[in-house]
Design an enzyme around this catalytic site. Structure first.
Site, mmCIF file in Angstrom:
data_model
loop_
_atom_site.group_PDB
_atom_site.id
_atom_site.type_symbol
_atom_site.label_atom_id
_atom_site.label_comp_id
_atom_site.label_asym_id
_atom_site.label_seq_id
_atom_site.Cartn_x
_atom_site.Cartn_y
_atom_site.Cartn_z
ATOM 1 N N ASN A 1 0.521 -6.437 7.306
ATOM 2 C CA ASN A 1 0.950 -5.026 7.216
ATOM 3 C C ASN A 1 1.966 -4.667 8.302
ATOM 4 O O ASN A 1 1.569 -4.305 9.418
ATOM 5 C CB ASN A 1 -0.264 -4.107 7.321
ATOM 6 C CG ASN A 1 -1.153 -4.197 6.097
ATOM 7 O OD1 ASN A 1 -1.611 -5.278 5.734
ATOM 8 N ND2 ASN A 1 -1.409 -3.078 5.459
ATOM 9 N N SER B 1 18.785 1.142 -2.900
ATOM 10 C CA SER B 1 17.782 1.735 -3.792
ATOM 11 C C SER B 1 16.620 2.312 -2.976
ATOM 12 O O SER B 1 15.960 3.238 -3.405
ATOM 13 C CB SER B 1 17.278 0.717 -4.813
ATOM 14 O OG SER B 1 16.360 -0.154 -4.211
ATOM 15 N N TYR C 1 3.314 -5.078 -8.741
ATOM 16 C CA TYR C 1 4.119 -5.449 -7.562
ATOM 17 C C TYR C 1 3.647 -6.809 -7.027
ATOM 18 O O TYR C 1 4.441 -7.730 -6.817
ATOM 19 C CB TYR C 1 3.985 -4.376 -6.475
ATOM 20 C CG TYR C 1 4.240 -4.900 -5.079
ATOM 21 C CD1 TYR C 1 5.530 -5.192 -4.661
ATOM 22 C CD2 TYR C 1 3.174 -5.155 -4.202
ATOM 23 C CE1 TYR C 1 5.756 -5.713 -3.388
ATOM 24 C CE2 TYR C 1 3.391 -5.667 -2.939
ATOM 25 C CZ TYR C 1 4.680 -5.947 -2.539
ATOM 26 O OH TYR C 1 4.891 -6.478 -1.292
ATOM 27 N N LYS D 1 5.428 -10.831 -6.847
ATOM 28 C CA LYS D 1 5.487 -11.727 -5.676
ATOM 29 C C LYS D 1 4.895 -13.101 -6.037
ATOM 30 O O LYS D 1 5.471 -14.136 -5.714
ATOM 31 C CB LYS D 1 4.724 -11.122 -4.485
ATOM 32 C CG LYS D 1 5.361 -9.888 -3.900
ATOM 33 C CD LYS D 1 6.686 -10.203 -3.201
ATOM 34 C CE LYS D 1 7.345 -8.993 -2.599
ATOM 35 N NZ LYS D 1 8.745 -9.216 -2.232
ATOM 36 N N SER E 1 3.992 -11.615 0.255
ATOM 37 C CA SER E 1 3.080 -10.630 0.811
ATOM 38 C C SER E 1 1.654 -11.161 0.764
ATOM 39 O O SER E 1 1.298 -11.949 -0.129
ATOM 40 C CB SER E 1 3.175 -9.364 -0.048
ATOM 41 O OG SER E 1 2.081 -8.522 0.190
ATOM 42 N N PHE F 1 15.100 -10.457 0.681
ATOM 43 C CA PHE F 1 14.195 -9.309 0.833
ATOM 44 C C PHE F 1 14.256 -8.367 -0.365
ATOM 45 O O PHE F 1 13.313 -7.612 -0.597
ATOM 46 C CB PHE F 1 14.598 -8.457 2.048
ATOM 47 C CG PHE F 1 14.390 -9.088 3.380
ATOM 48 C CD1 PHE F 1 13.125 -9.162 3.943
ATOM 49 C CD2 PHE F 1 15.457 -9.601 4.097
ATOM 50 C CE1 PHE F 1 12.929 -9.728 5.188
ATOM 51 C CE2 PHE F 1 15.277 -10.162 5.345
ATOM 52 C CZ PHE F 1 14.018 -10.233 5.890
HETATM 53 C C1 UD1 Z 1 -0.491 -2.165 0.581
HETATM 54 C C2 UD1 Z 1 -0.413 -2.978 -0.699
HETATM 55 C C3 UD1 Z 1 0.215 -4.309 -0.406
HETATM 56 C C4 UD1 Z 1 1.559 -4.148 0.273
HETATM 57 C C5 UD1 Z 1 1.365 -3.334 1.550
HETATM 58 C C6 UD1 Z 1 2.692 -3.066 2.227
HETATM 59 C C7 UD1 Z 1 -2.307 -2.284 -2.141
HETATM 60 C C8 UD1 Z 1 -3.532 -2.727 -2.847
HETATM 61 N N1 UD1 Z 1 -1.713 -3.161 -1.324
HETATM 62 O O1 UD1 Z 1 -1.396 -2.782 1.436
HETATM 63 O O2 UD1 Z 1 0.371 -4.994 -1.626
HETATM 64 O O3 UD1 Z 1 2.112 -5.395 0.570
HETATM 65 O O4 UD1 Z 1 0.768 -2.083 1.225
HETATM 66 O O5 UD1 Z 1 2.497 -2.784 3.570
HETATM 67 O O6 UD1 Z 1 -1.886 -1.169 -2.271
HETATM 68 N N2 UD1 Z 1 -5.088 4.304 4.032
HETATM 69 C C9 UD1 Z 1 -5.701 5.530 4.210
HETATM 70 N N3 UD1 Z 1 -4.972 6.662 3.941
HETATM 71 C C10 UD1 Z 1 -3.664 6.623 3.527
HETATM 72 C C11 UD1 Z 1 -3.052 5.364 3.348
HETATM 73 C C12 UD1 Z 1 -3.793 4.225 3.613
HETATM 74 O O7 UD1 Z 1 -6.868 5.605 4.577
HETATM 75 O O8 UD1 Z 1 -3.075 7.689 3.302
HETATM 76 C C13 UD1 Z 1 -5.854 3.070 4.324
HETATM 77 C C14 UD1 Z 1 -6.040 2.148 3.133
HETATM 78 O O9 UD1 Z 1 -7.174 2.483 2.409
HETATM 79 C C15 UD1 Z 1 -6.141 0.784 3.841
HETATM 80 C C16 UD1 Z 1 -5.242 0.940 5.073
HETATM 81 O O10 UD1 Z 1 -5.112 2.345 5.287
HETATM 82 O O11 UD1 Z 1 -7.451 0.557 4.289
HETATM 83 C C17 UD1 Z 1 -3.854 0.338 4.891
HETATM 84 O O12 UD1 Z 1 -3.266 0.845 3.707
HETATM 85 P P1 UD1 Z 1 -1.727 0.605 3.346
HETATM 86 O O13 UD1 Z 1 -0.880 0.911 4.509
HETATM 87 O O14 UD1 Z 1 -1.446 1.319 2.065
HETATM 88 O O15 UD1 Z 1 -1.630 -0.977 3.135
HETATM 89 P P2 UD1 Z 1 -2.485 -1.968 2.179
HETATM 90 O O16 UD1 Z 1 -3.303 -1.213 1.216
HETATM 91 O O17 UD1 Z 1 -3.187 -2.918 3.069
#
Ligand code: UD1
Length: 332
Positions: free
Chosen positions: A178, A34, A148, A152, A124, A80
């Site tokens: 992460n 998927s 999501y 969990k 997570s 997973f």
């Molecule tokens: C997100 C999920 C979390 C999930 C994880 C998987 C939320 C609230 N949480 O975590 O549940 O387990 O992904 O890895 O969504 N950022 C940018 N620009 C982008 C993308 C991200 O600035 O285009 C920033 C975000 O604001 C954050 C950081 O990068 O500060 C990490 O973001 P991301 O990789 O999406 O992970 P999480 O938000 O920590």
């Protein structure tokens, strides 16, 4: 020891299959593609030079799951399989609850009826909601901000109730921070088809010219440079944590929870900077508004996993950035 890996073709699942095979475990994989591709199976075999049995299908399919447990002599399961996109879960909550909860219930019922009671579950750090204090310890209050995350947390509750009802189960719940990076061979990694939501996949699309510019979501957070801080962990380190968890539950009973993170926080701009330097590629970015639901900072206290599992993350941020890029360049 024979381990059933559900969702074994996915990002973390495939890396864990490699570590299991290299660690001398026999594995059986079930996946319905998927969010993964069939060629991952050959890639795992190519890296490890080892073979394994594969079943295509959904873990919600009880007939299939019974067949697998009837045919294979499974000793333990690493679960997973599940949907994992936060934004999609907000849009389609029923789909998320149905798939993630139903698959776990079906799996546990079939495990129970075949007297297989050793389970490692992919949870997570999302279950910590908006933590008030950092670094995050396993006994912090739990809450979620999206469907999501709720699946969990609900599954964690279901597994706890199963253990309370039958103390012969042995369950390890792994709370991932992460995960980024890829296997050093460049053969497996994370490669979303759509526009990615997560930071590193997005950076890679910009690095390879598929997207023009990264939006940095907010630069007015209460962090070192105003951008969000997270605990990025190399997917291979994370995968190794699963082997340690299997070793732990093998000869014990109980249920326990482990943070799998590095304990270090990096800001969005630090990640961009590291990625650019390590790979010698410019990442265009602009500051954009905060993303709803995001928190300032989130990083683990990984000391419990070290103490109980003998596990610590070893790979640094440069390796994470280099390996992520190697994988996309090899699989453009
Ligand atoms: C997100 C999920 C979390 C999930 C994880 C998987 C939320 C609230 N949480 O975590 O549940 O387990 O992904 O890895 O969504 N950022 C940018 N620009 C982008 C993308 C991200 O600035 O285009 C920033 C975000 O604001 C954050 C950081 O990068 O500060 C990490 O973001 P991301 O990789 O999406 O992970 P999480 O938000 O920590």
């Amino acid at each position: 020891m024979k381990i059933l890996v559900t969702g074994g073709c996915g990002y973390i699942g495939s890396h864990t299959c490699v570590e299991l095979l290299e660690g001398g475990y026999e594995i059986v994989v079930v996946d319905n593609f998927s969010n993964s591709k069939p060629e991952v199976i050959d890639k795992i075999k190519e890296i490890t030079k080892k073979d394994f049995k594969f079943y295509e299908g959904n873990v919600c399919d009880k007939t299939l799951m019974n067949k697998i447990f009837d045919e294979e002599n499974i000793d333990a399961v690493i679960h997973f399989a599940g949907y994992k996109a936060v934004g999609e879960s907000v849009k389609y909550p029923l789909m998320y609850y149905r798939n993630n909860i139903d698959s776990t219930l079906t799996l546990c019922e079939v495990m129970n009826s075949h007297n297989v009671k050793k389970l490692v579950f992919s949870s997570s750090a999302t279950v910590y909601g908006k933590p008030k204090v950092l670094p995050i310890k396993e006994d912090f209050p739990l809450s979620t901000t999206n469907p999501y995350g709720s699946t969990k947390l609900m599954i964690e509750g279901i597994l706890k109730d199963i253990y309370i009802s039958d103390n012969s189960w042995s369950i390890a719940i792994l709370r991932y921070f992460n995960p980024i990076g890829a296997h050093e061979s460049g053969l497996i990694g994370e490669n979303p088809n759509d526009i990615p939501n997560n930071l590193m996949p997005y950076i890679m699309k910009v690095a390879t010219g598929k997207l023009e510019c990264l939006s940095v979501f907010g630069n007015d957070y209460d962090t070192k440079d105003g951008t969000g801080v997270r605990d990025y962990i190399h997917v291979v380190d994370l995968s190794k944590g699963h082997l340690k968890a299997i070793e732990k539950i093998k000869d014990t009973t109980g249920i326990d929870y482990y943070n799998l993170g590095t304990g270090k926080g990096y800001s969005v701009l630090e990640i961009v900077d590291n990625f650019s330097k390590v790979n010698n590629v410019k990442i265009n970015y602009k500051i954009a508004p905060r993303r709803p639901g995001d928190i300032d900072a989130c990083y683990a206290d990984p000391s419990y996993a070290k103490e109980q599992l003998g596990w610590t993350a070893e790979k640094g941020i440069e390796e994470m950035c280099r390996d992520s890029y190697r994988f996309v360049m090899k699989n453009k």
